[in-house]
Design an enzyme around this catalytic site. Structure first.
Site, PDB file in Angstrom:
ATOM      1  N   GLY A   1       7.984 -31.379   8.315  1.00 48.07           N
ATOM      2  CA  GLY A   1       7.853 -32.296   7.184  1.00 48.07           C
ATOM      3  C   GLY A   1       7.579 -33.696   7.685  1.00 48.07           C
TER       4      GLY A   1
ATOM      5  CB  CYS B   1       8.386 -29.790  13.388  1.00 52.75           C
ATOM      6  SG  CYS B   1       7.760 -31.418  13.811  1.00 52.75           S
ATOM      7  CE1 TYR B   2      12.825 -34.881   8.224  1.00 49.75           C
ATOM      8  CE2 TYR B   2      13.642 -32.864   7.227  1.00 49.75           C
ATOM      9  CZ  TYR B   2      13.684 -34.237   7.353  1.00 49.75           C
ATOM     10  OH  TYR B   2      14.594 -34.967   6.632  1.00 49.75           O
TER      11      TYR B   2
ATOM     12  CG  HIS C   1       4.032 -27.604  13.792  1.00 50.74           C
ATOM     13  ND1 HIS C   1       4.542 -27.460  12.522  1.00 50.74           N
ATOM     14  CD2 HIS C   1       4.204 -28.902  14.118  1.00 50.74           C
ATOM     15  CE1 HIS C   1       4.996 -28.622  12.094  1.00 50.74           C
ATOM     16  NE2 HIS C   1       4.814 -29.521  13.050  1.00 50.74           N
TER      17      HIS C   1
ATOM     18  CD  GLU D   1       4.001 -23.805  11.794  1.00 54.07           C
ATOM     19  OE1 GLU D   1       4.705 -23.226  12.644  1.00 54.07           O
ATOM     20  OE2 GLU D   1       4.262 -24.933  11.359  1.00 54.07           O
TER      21      GLU D   1
ATOM     22  CB  SER E   1     -15.571 -13.917 -12.770  1.00 53.06           C
ATOM     23  OG  SER E   1     -14.937 -13.644 -11.529  1.00 53.06           O
ATOM     24  N   GLY E   2     -16.421 -10.874 -11.719  1.00 56.85           N
ATOM     25  CA  GLY E   2     -17.155 -10.251 -10.605  1.00 56.85           C
ATOM     26  C   GLY E   2     -16.674 -10.802  -9.276  1.00 56.85           C
ATOM     27  N   GLY E   3     -15.849 -11.860  -9.327  1.00 52.63           N
ATOM     28  CA  GLY E   3     -15.253 -12.400  -8.106  1.00 52.63           C
ATOM     29  C   GLY E   3     -14.147 -11.462  -7.627  1.00 52.63           C
ATOM     30  CB  VAL E   4     -12.424 -11.159  -4.342  1.00 51.07           C
ATOM     31  CG1 VAL E   4     -11.348 -10.279  -3.757  1.00 51.07           C
ATOM     32  CG2 VAL E   4     -13.676 -11.060  -3.499  1.00 51.07           C
ATOM     33  CG  ASP E   5      -9.172 -14.179  -6.498  1.00 56.11           C
ATOM     34  OD1 ASP E   5      -9.179 -13.517  -5.437  1.00 56.11           O
ATOM     35  OD2 ASP E   5      -9.207 -15.422  -6.527  1.00 56.11           O
ATOM     36  CB  SER E   6     -11.410 -11.604 -12.157  1.00 53.99           C
ATOM     37  OG  SER E   6     -12.761 -11.412 -11.824  1.00 53.99           O
ATOM     38  CB  SER E   7     -13.104  -7.506  -8.819  1.00 53.89           C
ATOM     39  OG  SER E   7     -14.254  -8.175  -9.253  1.00 53.89           O
TER      40      SER E   7
ATOM     41  CE  LYS F   1     -10.643 -15.051  -2.378  1.00 51.32           C
ATOM     42  NZ  LYS F   1     -10.843 -15.454  -3.769  1.00 51.32           N
TER      43      LYS F   1
END
Ligand code: XMP
Length: 519
Positions: free
Chosen positions: A59, A86-87, A176, A178, A229-235, A375
């Site tokens: 942080g 870290c923090y 860090h 990550e 929409s044809g996008g990955v998420d809505s599909s 994602k």
């Protein structure tokens, strides 16, 4: 999701820019984790969440400042493993009886090397040689470790780079693990979750079953509508919902006339004909293109499309009897509450379009089956649900579609030319095996005609710009370094195969200062 059965790890966020990366690393290890801002982690919350281990993030604040953030003391009394970064490391030390100082010689930014000073399970297999590269980003450092802790690694400016109280399973690192610049950092997370006894039960196969049960419980016998929409998420959301509730789902595919070549047919064909979903193909291109006629201002264009999209969606949704839920492909990064230090609103660069606000207006409840996923987990779930990998791996496509790739006024003629040029460009990228290396690639048709010569004749046609970027999340981006051969070959193909274009340029702007789309 209410009925979570998998083991859970809690990440307490102190506002680091890279907290999400901790979650990514853990999810890659099949460990379910959630990020919560430190202010929200009360004792009641902790009891309800019942984490098997806790990570305290980095942080921007200084532990030496009065009133700076602290972890709830009860985190250290739960008898579970805790890792401070870290923090998080500094507040852990301070809260457990150690000391943190700021001032000359305490800061360390960038690459550093940690050398081992003792054997520790957290570091098993981590030191490839006698030292390991890490990424440091701290102004203060620990000057005295808390009782019970011992030192296992040091760096030039962090004498306590790795410390631990092995008896209590408390671990603390100044760097860090990550980030990309700590190349072997995942190993530490792997060791930490092993020490904490996680069995790695977070897989997309397990998630699928659980998500289906949760959707059934939430929706009951009611009807759900989904803007596809044809996008990955809505599909993926649609495919998951269909598996859970079958015919209780109706999807509305709003065709605004701003889609790519054959896109509407492909999307509707796949979902309606191959997957047997109920899909309404709302062909409203005349409406959208009619209202966009003569409009050249980017924000005006976006606002028109956003408004019409909602009107059209509502019109079709109103015809679906008993619709009680609206499905949305909201992802985990959209729901993580961030720790706000400035409190100041950020500037609007572009107004993105979505169906926000619609559920309340229509009296619908929300069903968001992807709320817990990143994602790439959504992509993995899509594959698990049987969606073709070529479809799942498609580049993102913006809601306003080709409107924002046609700077200035939109005409049907320009859209036709753009569709063809874009198809040739993407075909080139696929043929050269570059599609998966690129985050997003597309063609924009420029509002300018240029003079050329083809055969023995003069041409006066449009110029187009090719765009291809690498990115992690679309927030920042770099242009893709195509070879000159690739660019030359692509330009030749576009000019030969696409009447209406006689000049091709390549956009080499990064984001920032540019944006990915042209409007
Ligand atoms: P920019 O152009 O802002 O784009 O750098 C970043 C990413 O967002 C996509 N984009 C949108 N996506 N609705 C969307 O769903 C929108 O209005 C919109 N505008 C931009 C863009 O394609 C890129 O992936």
């Amino acid at each position: 999701m209410e009925n979570i059965t998998h083991e859970r790890l809690l990440i307490i966020d102190f506002g680091s820019q890279v907290t999400q990366l901790i979650a990514r690393r853990l999810r890659e290890l099949n460990v379910y984790c959630e990020i919560h801002p430190y202010q929200n982690v009360t004792d009641t919350f902790l009891r309800g969440f019942a984490p098997k281990a806790v990570i305290l993030s980095g942080g921007p604040d200084s532990v030496t400042r009065e009133g700076s953030p602290r972890a709830p003391q009860s985190v250290f009394d739960m008898g579970i493993p805790v890792l401070g970064i870290c923090y998080g490391q500094q507040t852990m030390m301070e809260q457990l009886g150690g000391k943190v100082v700021s001032g000359e010689g305490t800061a360390e930014f960038g690459r550093a090397y940690v050398t081992p000073t003792g054997k520790l399970s957290l570091l098993d297999g981590w030191f490839a040689e006698d030292k390991e590269q890490v990424w440091m980003s701290h102004g203060d450092h620990v000057s005295e470790i808390a009782p019970g802790f011992a030192v296992y690694g040091t760096s030039p400016n962090a004498p306590y780079a790795v410390t631990a109280d092995v008896a209590r399973n408390f671990y603390a690192v100044q760097f860090h693990p990550e980030v990309h610049h700590t190349p072997n950092g995942s190993k530490l997370y792997e060791n930490f979750v092993r020490l904490a006894g996680f069995c790695g039960d977070w897989t997309m196969g397990a998630y699928r079953e659980q998500a289906i049960a949760a959707i059934k419980e939430q929706v009951g016998s009611a009807h759900v509508i989904c803007a596809l929409s044809g996008g990955v998420d809505s599909s993926v959301a649609a495919a998951l919902l269909h598996e859970a509730i079958g015919d209780q789902l109706t999807c509305v595919f709003v065709d605004h006339g701003l889609l790519r070549l054959n896109e509407a047919e492909e999307v509707v064909g796949m979902f309606r004909d191959h997957m047997n979903l109920k899909v309404i193909h709302a062909d409203e291109s005349d409406l959208f293109l009619g209202e966009l006629e003569g409009q050249s201002d980017p924000e005006t264009k976006r606002k028109i499309i956003g408004r019409l999209f909602i009107d059209v969606f509502q019109k079709y949704a109103d015809e679906i009897e008993d619709a009680a839920f609206l499905a949305q492909g909201t992802l985990y990064p959209d729901v993580i509450e961030s720790v706000s230090f400035s409190g100041s609103p950020s500037v609007t660069i572009k107004s993105h379009h979505n169906v926000g606000g619609l559920p309340e207006k229509m009296g619908l409840k929300l069903v968001e089956p992807l709320r817990e996923l990143f994602k790439d987990e959504v992509r993995a779930l899509g594959v698990e649900l049987g969606l073709p990998t070529s479809f799942i791996g498609r580049h993102p496509f913006p809601g306003p579609g080709l409107a924002i790739r046609c700077p200035g006024e939109i005409t049907r003629e320009k859209l036709e030319i753009l569709r063809k040029a874009d198809a040739v460009y993407i075909d080139q990228i696929r043929k050269h095996g570059l599609y998966d290396d690129i985050w997003q690639a597309f063609c924009a048709i420029l509002p300018v005609r240029t003079v050329g010569v083809m055969g023995d004749g003069r041409t006066y046609d449009f110029a187009c710009a090719l765009r291809a970027v690498t990115s992690v999340d679309g927030m920042t981006a770099d242009y893709y370094p195509f070879s000159h051969e690739f660019l030359g070959e692509t330009a030749t193909r576009i000019i030969n195969e696409v009447p209406g274009i006689n000049r091709v340029t390549y956009d080499i702007t990064s984001k920032p200062p540019g944006t990915i789309e042209w409007e």
